[in-house]
Design a protein around this motif. Structure first.
Motif, PDB file in Angstrom:
ATOM      1  N   GLY A  28      -1.757  -1.620   9.668  1.00  0.00           N
ATOM      2  CA  GLY A  28      -0.685  -1.633  10.659  1.00  0.00           C
ATOM      3  C   GLY A  28       0.123  -2.918  10.734  1.00  0.00           C
ATOM      4  O   GLY A  28       0.797  -3.157  11.741  1.00  0.00           O
ATOM      5  N   ALA A  35      -5.868  -5.702   6.295  1.00  0.00           N
ATOM      6  CA  ALA A  35      -5.014  -4.517   6.206  1.00  0.00           C
ATOM      7  C   ALA A  35      -5.048  -3.748   7.515  1.00  0.00           C
ATOM      8  O   ALA A  35      -6.030  -3.811   8.263  1.00  0.00           O
ATOM      9  CB  ALA A  35      -5.507  -3.612   5.080  1.00  0.00           C
ATOM     10  N   ILE A  38      -2.196  -7.054   3.188  1.00  0.00           N
ATOM     11  CA  ILE A  38      -1.918  -5.702   2.685  1.00  0.00           C
ATOM     12  C   ILE A  38      -1.011  -4.975   3.681  1.00  0.00           C
ATOM     13  O   ILE A  38      -1.356  -4.857   4.864  1.00  0.00           O
ATOM     14  CB  ILE A  38      -3.237  -4.931   2.487  1.00  0.00           C
ATOM     15  N   GLU A  75      -0.912  -1.072  -4.369  1.00  0.00           N
ATOM     16  CA  GLU A  75      -2.090  -0.226  -4.098  1.00  0.00           C
ATOM     17  C   GLU A  75      -1.725   1.238  -4.186  1.00  0.00           C
ATOM     18  O   GLU A  75      -0.792   1.699  -3.537  1.00  0.00           O
ATOM     19  CB  GLU A  75      -2.603  -0.533  -2.677  1.00  0.00           C
ATOM     20  N   ALA A  91       0.852  -1.199   0.000  1.00  0.00           N
ATOM     21  CA  ALA A  91       0.000   0.000   0.000  1.00  0.00           C
ATOM     22  C   ALA A  91       0.885   1.245   0.000  1.00  0.00           C
ATOM     23  O   ALA A  91       1.720   1.427   0.892  1.00  0.00           O
ATOM     24  CB  ALA A  91      -0.907  -0.005   1.231  1.00  0.00           C
ATOM     25  N   GLY A 140       2.960   0.914   5.754  1.00  0.00           N
ATOM     26  CA  GLY A 140       4.105   1.383   6.530  1.00  0.00           C
ATOM     27  C   GLY A 140       5.099   0.288   6.919  1.00  0.00           C
ATOM     28  O   GLY A 140       6.284   0.570   7.120  1.00  0.00           O
ATOM     29  N   TYR A 177      -6.098   3.964   9.929  1.00  0.00           N
ATOM     30  CA  TYR A 177      -5.093   4.689  10.725  1.00  0.00           C
ATOM     31  C   TYR A 177      -5.670   5.141  12.065  1.00  0.00           C
ATOM     32  O   TYR A 177      -5.005   5.076  13.098  1.00  0.00           O
ATOM     33  CB  TYR A 177      -4.599   5.915   9.959  1.00  0.00           C
ATOM     34  N   ASP A 224      -7.329   2.476  -4.415  1.00  0.00           N
ATOM     35  CA  ASP A 224      -8.064   2.466  -3.134  1.00  0.00           C
ATOM     36  C   ASP A 224      -9.002   3.676  -3.070  1.00  0.00           C
ATOM     37  O   ASP A 224      -8.796   4.606  -2.296  1.00  0.00           O
ATOM     38  CB  ASP A 224      -7.075   2.463  -1.966  1.00  0.00           C
ATOM     39  N   SER A 245      -8.219  -2.274   9.850  1.00  0.00           N
ATOM     40  CA  SER A 245      -8.103  -1.285  10.927  1.00  0.00           C
ATOM     41  C   SER A 245      -7.447  -0.064  10.315  1.00  0.00           C
ATOM     42  O   SER A 245      -6.247  -0.085  10.017  1.00  0.00           O
ATOM     43  CB  SER A 245      -7.227  -1.814  12.072  1.00  0.00           C
ATOM     44  N   ASP A 269       0.692   5.092   0.416  1.00  0.00           N
ATOM     45  CA  ASP A 269      -0.263   6.091   0.913  1.00  0.00           C
ATOM     46  C   ASP A 269       0.332   7.492   1.037  1.00  0.00           C
ATOM     47  O   ASP A 269      -0.324   8.464   0.727  1.00  0.00           O
ATOM     48  CB  ASP A 269      -0.792   5.658   2.293  1.00  0.00           C
TER      49      ASP A 269
HETATM   50  O1  LIG Z   1      -6.078   2.011   3.411  1.00  0.00           O
HETATM   51  C1  LIG Z   1      -5.241   2.372   4.218  1.00  0.00           C
HETATM   52  C2  LIG Z   1      -5.560   3.409   5.237  1.00  0.00           C
HETATM   53  O2  LIG Z   1      -6.918   3.777   5.176  1.00  0.00           O
HETATM   54  C3  LIG Z   1      -3.858   1.777   4.172  1.00  0.00           C
HETATM   55  O3  LIG Z   1      -3.463   1.599   2.847  1.00  0.00           O
HETATM   56  C4  LIG Z   1      -3.837   0.418   4.883  1.00  0.00           C
HETATM   57  O4  LIG Z   1      -4.197   0.608   6.230  1.00  0.00           O
HETATM   58  C5  LIG Z   1      -2.458  -0.248   4.808  1.00  0.00           C
HETATM   59  O5  LIG Z   1      -1.469   0.621   5.293  1.00  0.00           O
HETATM   60  P1  LIG Z   1      -0.716   0.386   6.706  1.00  0.00           P
HETATM   61  O6  LIG Z   1      -0.110  -0.988   6.646  1.00  0.00           O
HETATM   62  O7  LIG Z   1       0.310   1.493   6.761  1.00  0.00           O
HETATM   63  O8  LIG Z   1      -1.777   0.483   7.775  1.00  0.00           O
END
Ligand SMILES: O=C(CO)[C@H](O)[C@H](O)COP(=O)(O)O
Length: 211
Positions: free
Chosen positions: A167, A165, A185, A30, A6, A188, A137, A59, A135, A8
């Protein structure tokens, strides 16, 4: 089992630099919601043009006008497009119908769904390709993860692939893999590491070993 990267918190150039480093280790790239907010679907278009063999997920977190938005994302080159599980069934059905026309796929993001088992069952019956527990952010900041939700949807989903997905890092990946999603997914956990290539390679090794 597959691994999705991902992206972002980058611009288009930054996204390309990361994909250059880790493309060999990920199955899907993504283009995250913040990137699309900042750069528009041009981000999807440029990434797909630069890496035609990479599977790209847009996304969009669609909440309304499913058919139209899936059409625009598909035209930009997205292979998979996200729709929110809290949206109306007609939005999800419209997205699925358009994706079938375009030869693309729909992932439903279950962020903020309250009755996970009931909604996952309903959404599975609408013919989506992936159902993803997530979950976000803001939830991660409260120390939440989606392992329990993954177990719940795995019990009731019969047709769609399952994804998780939010964290996920190298140290938490083993318990995620044990829960058996079809797609993991990671944002970070790769993009925020000093050695992104090493992090992606190790994650890919673990994902492949899990089956
Ligand atoms: O859709 C997202 C936030 O809304 C992120 O792409 C998803 O949470 C994955 O990123 P991370 O692993 O950094 O949480």
């Amino acid at each position: 089992m597959e691994l999705q990267l991902a992206l972002d918190l980058v611009d288009i150039q930054g996204a390309k630099e990361i994909v250059n480093e880790v493309a060999a280790y990920v199955d899907v790239v993504e283009i995250g919601t913040p990137v699309i907010i900042n750069e528009g679907l041009r981000a999807v278009k440029e990434l797909k043009a630069a890496y035609p063999h990479v599977k790209v997920l847009a996304d969009l977190k669609i909440m309304d006008a499913g058919g139209y938005e899936v059409m625009k994302a598909s035209e930009a080159g997205a292979d998979i497009i996200t729709v929110l599980g809290v949206s109306d069934d007609t939005t999800i059905s419209g997205a699925v119908a358009e994706a079938r026309k375009q030869g693309t796929q729909i992932m439903v993001d279950m962020i903020n769904v309250l009755d996970m088992a009931k909604r996952a069952q309903e959404i599975d019956a609408l013919g989506v390709d992936y159902i993803c527990v997530h979950s976000g952010y803001d939830h991660q900041a409260d120390g939440k993860n989606s392992l329990e939700d993954l177990a719940t949807i795995k019990r009731v989903v019969k047709n769609a692939k399952t994804a998780i997905a939010g964290g996920i890092k190298l140290n938490t990946l083993p318990e995620v893999l044990e829960a058996g999603p079809d797609l993991v997914i990671v944002g970070g956990g790769i993009t925020g590491q000093e050695n992104r290539q090493a992090a992606a390679a190790e994650m890919k090794r673990l994902v492949q070993a899990a089956g």
